[in-house]
Structure formats: C-alpha cells, structure tokens
Design an enzyme around this catalytic site. Structure first.
Site, mmCIF file in Angstrom:
data_model
loop_
_atom_site.group_PDB
_atom_site.id
_atom_site.type_symbol
_atom_site.label_atom_id
_atom_site.label_comp_id
_atom_site.label_asym_id
_atom_site.label_seq_id
_atom_site.Cartn_x
_atom_site.Cartn_y
_atom_site.Cartn_z
ATOM 1 C CG ASP A 161 0.371 -4.067 2.136
ATOM 2 O OD1 ASP A 161 0.109 -4.748 3.147
ATOM 3 O OD2 ASP A 161 1.126 -3.080 2.144
ATOM 4 C CE LYS A 208 3.086 -5.775 3.899
ATOM 5 N NZ LYS A 208 2.493 -4.773 4.807
ATOM 6 C CD GLU A 239 0.424 -1.741 8.136
ATOM 7 O OE1 GLU A 239 0.060 -0.982 9.067
ATOM 8 O OE2 GLU A 239 0.887 -1.328 7.056
ATOM 9 C CG ASP A 289 -0.378 -0.043 2.534
ATOM 10 O OD1 ASP A 289 0.862 -0.102 2.619
ATOM 11 O OD2 ASP A 289 -1.125 0.006 3.536
ATOM 12 C CB SER A 290 4.580 1.704 -0.101
ATOM 13 O OG SER A 290 4.779 0.552 -0.895
ATOM 14 C CD GLU A 341 7.827 -0.355 7.542
ATOM 15 O OE1 GLU A 341 6.906 -1.103 7.152
ATOM 16 O OE2 GLU A 341 7.984 0.808 7.126
#
Ligand code: KIV
Length: 283
Positions: A86, A116, A118, A47-48, A185
């Site tokens: 993501d 993925k 978080e 999602d960057s 991270e």
C-alpha cells in the site's frame, strides 16, 4: 489440487470465471504465514498498519520506510498469496516520477508484487506511468482514508446520485489507466455492484456489499484483536483479544505462584556433571 502462486493476471481471471477473490491485510511474517496457509488469494500490507501496528490515529503519518519494513517481513512469510504493498500518503501524489520510483521500491526492496494507491481520475497519470514501468497497480476508491481531511472523517462515500456516478467514472478511468483491480471502501452496496458490473477488472470490497468481485478485511478486525474502532462492516471471526489476555494472565499467575517453569520446561544435566559442578562450587 496443487496450489499455484497467485498473480495479478490470475486475480483478473478469477473475475472472468465468477470466482470470489479473498484478500486480507497482514503486517508481519507470522501473520502472513497464517493468512497464506488459510488459502487467501492476496495479502495487502495496508497502511492501516499505522493504526493497528503503530497506534496512530490515522494512516497519514505512515512513511515509505515503515511500509517497506513490514512488507519485507510479510514477503518472507507468504508463499502463494499475491502480495500488494500500500503506497503511503505523499509517496505518489506529488509527482509522477516519484510515484514510479516509490512503487518500484515496493517490488525491489519490499518483496511485493503489486502496489495499491488511492484516488480516481486525478491519479491516472501516476497509474499509467507505474504500470508502464511493469508494476501492477490496484486502485482504491470510495472512502480513501488518506483523504479523511477532505471528507471530514471516516465517512461512507458515493451516497448521492452525483457521487455514485463519479465513482463509476473513476472506476472506468482506473481500468483504462491499467489497474488490475480496485478496492471499493465504504460505498453503498448497489453502487459497488454497479461499478463491478461495468468494469472487467475485479472490485474488492470492504464495506461495499456482496456485489463486489472479492472482499478484503483488516487482519486485526477479523481476529477481534483491535478494539479501538469497530466499523459496522467488519465481521469478527474470532475474539482473540480475550483469548490472548486470558493466556497472558494465566502465565502471570503461574509465574507468581511458581507453577511455571515446571520440570519439562528446563534443560536436563547429567547427574555426574551436576555432582561435579556442585563439588566445584564447594571447593
Ligand atoms: O490500509 C488498508 O488496510 C486498506 C484496506 C482497508 C483496503 O487500505
């Protein structure tokens, strides 16, 4: 040696063989092809993309539809790398059933092979349900950018003994919930190493030191394409932004000076057809 398609179980097996895992982000067809040809194990459609592709300040506004759009393009470009989608902010946090449905969309509509998400122990129920639906899940701990409001910015995590201990517990919880790998991270290297030693699934570090089982970097950072932020953990393997600007400037100068297009950049026409055409114009 014939290259095999990388899968989630093969990534786990790499850790057992002590083979470092390589992952890069990619967001489009051409980029994914280049990453794949380079032999990278896994591609994360991160999602960057909110920052590097869409010019946003952070990842929070990125939607499922935007993620799926980029995932489809990446899936067309990569043949061998394992493909990780993501999950964007608020696509999995509110309800377990919604998390499963959205994870499913990454596979069914986005062409991804795992997702993925978080978060630590608070995500265990969602992870269990997604894995039970047959979808491999990669966790993400430490600096989880979807929580920047809680952290007060993009700050390294796990820097106190208490926070580091919580990180270890979170990693154990994600492993027990069924994750096949965990991104770590921006955490101190000794903490990431301790996590990596305590779980059987691979850790994939970004700003987490050499003790992780693999590494991930953002496409634009590796290539030196994005100059808005320079995290200290990034190693630039090229400075393509300068090369690209040089190329665009050279093109502009060629057009202005009428050096481009030259003869070899045009389509030929037979002399007869050309003569007939000119006659038709005159007549
Ligand atoms: O969105 C992303 O690119 C990521 C990586 C930095 C791990 O989450």
């Amino acid at each position: 040696m014939e290259r095999k398609k990388m899968t989630a179980p093969r990534l786990v097996a790499k850790k057992a063989r002590h083979e470092p895992i390589t992952m890069l982000t990619a967001y489009d067809y051409t980029g994914a092809r280049l990453v794949d040809v380079a032999g990278i194990d896994a591609i994360l459609v991160g999602d960057s993309l909110g920052m590097v592709m869409m010019g946003l300040d952070n990842t929070l506004p990125v939607t499922m539809e935007e993620m799926l759009h980029h995932c489809r393009a990446v899936a067309r470009g990569a043949k061998y790398a394992h493909l990780v989608g993501d999950m964007p902010f608020m696509s999995y946090q509110a309800e377990v059933a919604e998390a499963v449905r959205n994870a499913g969309r990454f596979l069914r509509e986005g062409g991804m092979e795992s997702v993925k998400l978080e978060g630590g122990q608070e995500m265990v129920a969602a992870i269990r349900a997604i894995v039970a639906a047959g979808i491999p899940v990669m966790g993400h701990l430490g600096l989880t950018p979807q929580s920047i409001s809680k952290f007060g910015g993009m700050r390294a995590q796990g820097k106190t003994a208490v926070a580091a201990r919580r990180l270890v517990d979170d990693a154990l919880a994600l492993e027990a919930a069924g994750c096949y790998a965990i991104v770590l991270e921006a955490v101190p290297a000794p903490v990431a190493a301790a996590v990596s030693q305590r779980i059987a699934i691979p850790t994939i570090g970004i700003g987490a030191g050499a003790g992780c089982d693999g590494q991930v970097l953002v496409y634009h950072d590796v290539l030196g394409l994005f100059d808005r932020v320079h995290p200290p953990f990034v190693k630039e393997y090229a400075r393509l932004s300068e090369t690209i600007v040089e190329a665009f400037s050279a093109y502009r100068e060629d057009v202005v000076a009428r050096r481009f297009p030259a003869e070899e950049h045009t389509y030929p026409m037979s002399a007869e057809e050309l003569a007939a055409f000119q006659q038709a114009l005159e007549g």
